[in-house]
Design a protein around this motif. Sequence first.
Motif, PDB file in Angstrom:
ATOM      1  N   UNK A   1       0.849  -1.196   0.000  1.00  0.00           N
ATOM      2  CA  UNK A   1       0.000   0.000   0.000  1.00  0.00           C
ATOM      3  C   UNK A   1       0.884   1.246   0.000  1.00  0.00           C
ATOM      4  N   UNK A   2       0.657   2.188  -0.922  1.00  0.00           N
ATOM      5  CA  UNK A   2       1.470   3.389  -0.989  1.00  0.00           C
ATOM      6  C   UNK A   2       1.267   4.234   0.259  1.00  0.00           C
ATOM      7  N   UNK A   3       2.228   5.162   0.486  1.00  0.00           N
ATOM      8  CA  UNK A   3       2.134   6.001   1.670  1.00  0.00           C
ATOM      9  C   UNK A   3       0.870   6.859   1.636  1.00  0.00           C
ATOM     10  N   UNK A   4       0.512   7.371   0.454  1.00  0.00           N
ATOM     11  CA  UNK A   4      -0.666   8.238   0.355  1.00  0.00           C
ATOM     12  C   UNK A   4      -1.939   7.465   0.679  1.00  0.00           C
ATOM     13  N   UNK A   5      -2.095   6.292   0.059  1.00  0.00           N
ATOM     14  CA  UNK A   5      -3.292   5.488   0.328  1.00  0.00           C
ATOM     15  C   UNK A   5      -3.301   4.984   1.766  1.00  0.00           C
ATOM     16  N   UNK A   6      -2.111   4.578   2.243  1.00  0.00           N
ATOM     17  CA  UNK A   6      -2.028   4.107   3.625  1.00  0.00           C
ATOM     18  C   UNK A   6      -2.392   5.196   4.613  1.00  0.00           C
ATOM     19  N   UNK A   7      -1.894   6.419   4.361  1.00  0.00           N
ATOM     20  CA  UNK A   7      -2.201   7.536   5.254  1.00  0.00           C
ATOM     21  C   UNK A   7      -3.690   7.859   5.234  1.00  0.00           C
ATOM     22  N   UNK A   8      -4.289   7.829   4.032  1.00  0.00           N
ATOM     23  CA  UNK A   8      -5.719   8.105   3.921  1.00  0.00           C
ATOM     24  C   UNK A   8      -6.535   7.041   4.640  1.00  0.00           C
ATOM     25  N   UNK A   9      -6.164   5.781   4.455  1.00  0.00           N
ATOM     26  CA  UNK A   9      -6.878   4.671   5.088  1.00  0.00           C
ATOM     27  C   UNK A   9      -6.827   4.782   6.612  1.00  0.00           C
ATOM     28  N   UNK A 357       2.331  22.762  16.856  1.00  0.00           N
ATOM     29  CA  UNK A 357       1.361  22.344  17.864  1.00  0.00           C
ATOM     30  C   UNK A 357      -0.015  22.043  17.290  1.00  0.00           C
ATOM     31  N   UNK A 358      -0.315  22.556  16.104  1.00  0.00           N
ATOM     32  CA  UNK A 358      -1.631  22.326  15.492  1.00  0.00           C
ATOM     33  C   UNK A 358      -1.438  21.478  14.246  1.00  0.00           C
ATOM     34  N   UNK A 359      -1.962  20.267  14.271  1.00  0.00           N
ATOM     35  CA  UNK A 359      -1.799  19.331  13.155  1.00  0.00           C
ATOM     36  C   UNK A 359      -3.100  19.180  12.385  1.00  0.00           C
ATOM     37  N   UNK A 360      -2.985  19.089  11.074  1.00  0.00           N
ATOM     38  CA  UNK A 360      -4.136  18.884  10.212  1.00  0.00           C
ATOM     39  C   UNK A 360      -4.266  17.436   9.790  1.00  0.00           C
ATOM     40  N   UNK A 361      -5.218  17.127   8.919  1.00  0.00           N
ATOM     41  CA  UNK A 361      -5.480  15.741   8.532  1.00  0.00           C
ATOM     42  C   UNK A 361      -4.304  15.067   7.824  1.00  0.00           C
ATOM     43  N   UNK A 362      -3.516  15.825   7.054  1.00  0.00           N
ATOM     44  CA  UNK A 362      -2.379  15.212   6.370  1.00  0.00           C
ATOM     45  C   UNK A 362      -1.356  14.717   7.374  1.00  0.00           C
ATOM     46  N   UNK A 363      -1.027  15.568   8.354  1.00  0.00           N
ATOM     47  CA  UNK A 363      -0.067  15.183   9.386  1.00  0.00           C
ATOM     48  C   UNK A 363      -0.578  14.007  10.197  1.00  0.00           C
ATOM     49  N   UNK A 364      -1.859  14.048  10.578  1.00  0.00           N
ATOM     50  CA  UNK A 364      -2.435  12.950  11.371  1.00  0.00           C
ATOM     51  C   UNK A 364      -2.438  11.660  10.560  1.00  0.00           C
ATOM     52  N   UNK A 446      -0.135  21.736   7.531  1.00  0.00           N
ATOM     53  CA  UNK A 446      -0.030  20.540   6.697  1.00  0.00           C
ATOM     54  C   UNK A 446       0.732  20.837   5.410  1.00  0.00           C
ATOM     55  N   UNK A 447       0.367  21.929   4.779  1.00  0.00           N
ATOM     56  CA  UNK A 447       1.031  22.304   3.525  1.00  0.00           C
ATOM     57  C   UNK A 447       2.498  22.612   3.779  1.00  0.00           C
TER      58      UNK A 447
END
Length: 453
Positions: A1-9, A357-364, A446-447
């Motif tokens: 599983x790629x990192x992008x798909x794995x992170x999304x999953x 200190x503030x993380x978005x969905x990409x980081x999580x 995140x960006x």
Amino acid sequence: MSEILGSLWWLIISIGLLVTFHEFGHFWVARRCGVKVLRFSIGFGKPLWMRVGKDGTEYAIGRIPLGGYVKMLDEREYEIGEALKPHAFNRKPVWQRIAIVFAGPAANLILCVAFLWGMFVIGRPDFAPVVGSSAGIAAEAGLRRGDTVEAIGERATPTWSEVQMALIPHALDREDVAVKVRAQNGSQQTRTLRLSQLPAGFDERRVVQVIGLGGRHELIPALVGRVEPDSAAWRVLAEGDRITALDGDPIASWNDLPAAVAKLGERGGKAMIEVLRNGDRLALEIQPRQMKRDDGETFWGLGVAVAAPTPPQRDAVLRYGPVAAVPAAFREGWHQAGELFAMIGRAFTGRVSLQNTVAGPVTIGRAANAYASNGPAWYLQLLAMLSLSLGILNLLPIPILDGGHLLYYLIELVKGSPVSERVMAAGHFVGLALIASLMGLAFYNDILNNLVR
């Protein structure tokens, strides 16, 4: 599983699990207080799936999986029949409304302890808290290779991860801290890390490296991967040789080699280099030569390149028995809650960058994928920290969050009547602005931290 798909999953799984339990807390207590629940939804938007239970509640899964809600009967939203009014949320005594609102964050706090218990029982594989390299502030404190770090301040450090986590708050506060170590000879010693000497604006994400501390597992074996033709090592060393000593100085890792080669080069003349080759110990004669880097800078070198290092083997496990894990989980949850409140305080006072200190969905999502790849115990630890964060952040007295509603109800208890609709509307406007700003900051981070690299 790629990192992008794995992170999304793993992002969807993690957020879905935490939100489901949070909303279930509201749902369960509301039902016990006699409030009619109209819909229990995981996710927002048009339902992908929905069914109506025997209790008349709609159970749904929305198209947008990042959130959820419990919709309760409330006559402030629309008119309802006389028979249903006793089951409306707004008709319930204030202490019941407080219980219903508080139940969501409370569910996350309970879930945090449960996840920590599971992590301790399964056992989290890690690295031993043994120093591999020491420079800068760490070297000035007297920390040496081979020292086992047993505690940072009052916090025990059974693994290297605990060493890192224990150092971060002291570094952010730039306060000196005592470090208890066991030296290689077995003696117990206490060193003082002068973290008050940390430079201004240091990278908060690389605290341990800035201090100058490295773990034993981070050392690169002195294994020869390539020998440059016509170099000092040509026809002396071979691919696969493990260098163990140079001119009598032991070489424990590739990190030791440059300094030893430079020392020999400055001294001049030949010396013996000791290697392990196919199980045999050899002593070979070698003499460093002056070499040039790509930028034209000269250095003393042998003309060898390191072999691609294999991932280090984890040599420690953080584990408790099922009974001992219960108080350990509560202690860890309490400690992490204190650290979270302290971090919020640092962010508001400007002592720590909001970028970190503030993380978005990409980081999580990236973190969830990385932790899940390390095994179930690591993933449970991440879920515990996310659940704790969700529970505590929801208790902040910001309108539209659970904490904002609790603030209204506490005011109602004091003044004896509900907060006016005008005040609540103004509060919701302010709350929406604050949440929108927080979400904007999270996406910006995140960006900045993940996409612009």
